[in-house]
Design a protein around this motif. Structure first.
Motif, PDB file in Angstrom:
ATOM      1  N   GLY A  96      78.132 -22.488  21.426  1.00  0.00           N
ATOM      2  CA  GLY A  96      77.684 -21.086  21.379  1.00  0.00           C
ATOM      3  C   GLY A  96      77.446 -20.466  22.742  1.00  0.00           C
ATOM      4  O   GLY A  96      77.038 -19.304  22.838  1.00  0.00           O
ATOM      5  N   ALA A  97      77.708 -21.216  23.823  1.00  0.00           N
ATOM      6  CA  ALA A  97      77.483 -20.674  25.167  1.00  0.00           C
ATOM      7  C   ALA A  97      78.689 -19.848  25.625  1.00  0.00           C
ATOM      8  O   ALA A  97      79.742 -19.858  24.993  1.00  0.00           O
ATOM      9  N   THR A  98      78.510 -19.135  26.737  1.00  0.00           N
ATOM     10  CA  THR A  98      79.564 -18.266  27.258  1.00  0.00           C
ATOM     11  C   THR A  98      80.098 -18.821  28.578  1.00  0.00           C
ATOM     12  O   THR A  98      79.331 -19.016  29.518  1.00  0.00           O
ATOM     13  N   PRO A  99      81.404 -19.083  28.628  1.00  0.00           N
ATOM     14  CA  PRO A  99      81.964 -19.521  29.909  1.00  0.00           C
ATOM     15  C   PRO A  99      82.110 -18.346  30.866  1.00  0.00           C
ATOM     16  O   PRO A  99      82.468 -17.242  30.450  1.00  0.00           O
ATOM     17  N   ARG A 100      81.813 -18.571  32.140  1.00  0.00           N
ATOM     18  CA  ARG A 100      82.070 -17.587  33.194  1.00  0.00           C
ATOM     19  C   ARG A 100      83.064 -18.236  34.139  1.00  0.00           C
ATOM     20  O   ARG A 100      82.793 -19.318  34.661  1.00  0.00           O
ATOM     21  N   PHE A 101      84.190 -17.565  34.328  1.00  0.00           N
ATOM     22  CA  PHE A 101      85.254 -18.194  35.116  1.00  0.00           C
ATOM     23  C   PHE A 101      85.184 -17.811  36.590  1.00  0.00           C
ATOM     24  O   PHE A 101      85.029 -16.637  36.913  1.00  0.00           O
ATOM     25  N   VAL A 102      85.293 -18.806  37.458  1.00  0.00           N
ATOM     26  CA  VAL A 102      85.518 -18.521  38.873  1.00  0.00           C
ATOM     27  C   VAL A 102      86.956 -18.927  39.193  1.00  0.00           C
ATOM     28  O   VAL A 102      87.549 -19.750  38.493  1.00  0.00           O
ATOM     29  N   ASP A 103      87.489 -18.328  40.253  1.00  0.00           N
ATOM     30  CA  ASP A 103      88.864 -18.638  40.636  1.00  0.00           C
ATOM     31  C   ASP A 103      88.926 -20.016  41.301  1.00  0.00           C
ATOM     32  O   ASP A 103      87.885 -20.616  41.604  1.00  0.00           O
ATOM     33  N   VAL A 104      90.151 -20.471  41.486  1.00  0.00           N
ATOM     34  CA  VAL A 104      90.348 -21.800  42.067  1.00  0.00           C
ATOM     35  C   VAL A 104      90.766 -21.673  43.530  1.00  0.00           C
ATOM     36  O   VAL A 104      91.203 -20.612  43.975  1.00  0.00           O
ATOM     37  N   SER A 105      90.626 -22.765  44.254  1.00  0.00           N
ATOM     38  CA  SER A 105      91.030 -22.761  45.662  1.00  0.00           C
ATOM     39  C   SER A 105      92.557 -22.790  45.753  1.00  0.00           C
ATOM     40  O   SER A 105      93.238 -23.461  44.966  1.00  0.00           O
ATOM     41  N   GLN A 106      93.073 -22.065  46.714  1.00  0.00           N
ATOM     42  CA  GLN A 106      94.514 -21.929  46.915  1.00  0.00           C
ATOM     43  C   GLN A 106      95.158 -23.303  47.188  1.00  0.00           C
ATOM     44  O   GLN A 106      96.254 -23.585  46.729  1.00  0.00           O
ATOM     45  N   GLU A 107      94.443 -24.154  47.908  1.00  0.00           N
ATOM     46  CA  GLU A 107      95.027 -25.439  48.309  1.00  0.00           C
ATOM     47  C   GLU A 107      95.100 -26.445  47.165  1.00  0.00           C
ATOM     48  O   GLU A 107      96.084 -27.151  47.021  1.00  0.00           O
ATOM     49  N   THR A 108      94.025 -26.516  46.356  1.00  0.00           N
ATOM     50  CA  THR A 108      93.953 -27.585  45.350  1.00  0.00           C
ATOM     51  C   THR A 108      94.122 -27.097  43.914  1.00  0.00           C
ATOM     52  O   THR A 108      94.328 -27.900  43.013  1.00  0.00           O
ATOM     53  N   LEU A 109      93.969 -25.804  43.693  1.00  0.00           N
ATOM     54  CA  LEU A 109      93.947 -25.209  42.340  1.00  0.00           C
ATOM     55  C   LEU A 109      92.754 -25.716  41.521  1.00  0.00           C
ATOM     56  O   LEU A 109      92.754 -25.663  40.290  1.00  0.00           O
ATOM     57  N   LEU A 110      91.713 -26.215  42.222  1.00  0.00           N
ATOM     58  CA  LEU A 110      90.465 -26.650  41.577  1.00  0.00           C
ATOM     59  C   LEU A 110      89.377 -25.617  41.861  1.00  0.00           C
ATOM     60  O   LEU A 110      89.500 -24.825  42.798  1.00  0.00           O
TER      61      LEU A 110
END
Ligand SMILES: *Cc1c(COP(=O)(O)O)cnc(C)c1O
Length: 365
Positions: A96-110
């Motif tokens: 029931g929680a809400t995910p908040r997305f942050v972008d990933v690093s250009q080098e690793t895609l993490l």
């Protein structure tokens, strides 16, 4: 024909030991939460360097158990990435929680830790980094931020068995680490399975209770739980495979090395290991502007490939309603159009790797 992943080669290599383990369970008379699960939990905890481990029916359930144990639910926010398997986000939504997305690093895609501070709100209860592809997220930074804000960290290690940072296994940096034993993973069962690791006895006991209807030793529910157990059969198979996990990771890293050496002067963007990280190479993901050409060549040469993942989670119909910053996640969105996963598994032969390399080089020249 070259496969992306071939579980049969792994089975045949250790057939006798695995068959024995299966027969022992079948003859033991105990199929659920018995000695094999207990032994495997101990051995896996010891392998990663955690005090406790709690098996579950899948990696998704491991994430749900971790979130539930931390009492994360409705009106809580969990910060994660959109460049991940749907399972990560499905687990957050399941409680029931809400995910908040942050972008990933250009080098690793993490997960890019530099974006975390500004994503934290008074509702944020947890950071949920994903060690995607088997490549560790810089956990010292992530944990430092979580500690400053008094929030938890759940590590999604579903693709990262055997991955280390400064000599320590992923899964042991945060509050709880969650692994999957889906057959294709670095440590794969012959069916579904998962596990949570933690250094908190209290959280481990809570997860043991939650995976079995909230019981505490007898058939009385002390909290509202559900049913998510690792089978004795899978645990017995995993105990055999765990003994060979380090050599399997070494073999994956050898394949990766061969790819990297042969492709380093090409147009392809190759995987990037941060300093002090051991990438466990669950997947070998390259980026190219010429993906459609690469895909066509692979299809023609009967080389299997993957795209992990073609659609970032925040753009999927089921999850579009989740609010994202107005400029979206530019690095995640661009990467989704350029990534290709090459064949990668421990038993892949050098001659096969060389064929993949030749076809790749021809297609991008
Ligand atoms: C596979 C995977 C999961 C879920 O594991 P299952 O065992 O399939 O439920 C979660 N997160 C990531 C990143 C995965 O790759």
């Amino acid at each position: 024909m070259i496969k992306l992943f071939d579980y049969l080669r792994g089975y045949l290599r250790h057939r006798e030991e695995i068959d024995n383990a299966i027969h022992c369970v079948l003859e033991s008379g105990q199929l659920i939460l018995g000695p094999e699960v207990r032994a495997f939990e101990q051995e896996f905890a010891q392998y990663v360097g955690a005090s406790d481990a709690v098996g579950s029916a899948s990696g998704t359930d491991a994430l749900i158990l971790a979130l539930r144990a931390l009492e994360i639910g409705q009106s809580d926010e969990v910060i994660t990435v959109a460049n991940t398997a749907v399972a990560t986000v499905a687990a957050i939504r399941a409680v029931g929680a809400t995910p908040r997305f942050v972008d990933v690093s250009q080098e690793t895609l993490l997960m890019d830790p530099a974006l975390l501070e500004s994503a934290i709100t008074p509702r944020t209860r947890c950071l949920l980094p994903v060690h995607l592809f088997g490549n560790p997220v810089p956990m010292n930074v992530v944990v430092g931020i979580a500690e400053r804000h008094g929030i938890s960290v759940i590590e999604d290690c579903a693709q990262a068995h055997g991955a280390c940072l400064s000599g320590r296994h992923v899964g042991t940096f945060g509050t709880i680490g969650c692994f999957s034993f889906y057959p294709t993973k670095n440590l794969g069962a012959f069916g579904d399975g998962g596990i949570c690791v933690t250094n908190s006895r209290e959280l481990a006991e809570r997860m043991q209770s939650l995976r079995m209807y909230g019981f505490q030793g007898n058939a009385v529910s002390h909290r509202e739980g559900f049913n998510s157990r690792l089978d004795e059969l899978q645990a017995a198979i995993l105990r055999v495979k765990l003994r060979y996990l380090d050599s399997a990771i070494q073999a994956r890293r050898q394949v990766a090395k061969r790819y990297c050496e042969a492709l380093q002067d090409s147009e392809l963007v190759l995987p990037h290991e941060i300093p002090s990280a051991i990438h466990a190479y669950h997947l070998f993901v390259v980026r190219t502007r010429y993906r459609s050409r690469v895909v066509t060549s692979f299809e023609k040469a009967q080389i299997a490939f993957g795209i992990h993942y073609p659609v970032p989670i925040h753009l999927m119909p089921a999850y579009k309603h989740l609010r994202c910053s107005s400029d979206g996640l530019p690095v995640t969105e661009r990467a989704a159009k350029e990534i290709v996963s090459l064949p990668m598994f421990p038993e892949l032969e050098e001659a096969e790797v060389d064929i993949v390399i030749d076809v790749l080089r021809e297609s991008i020249c």
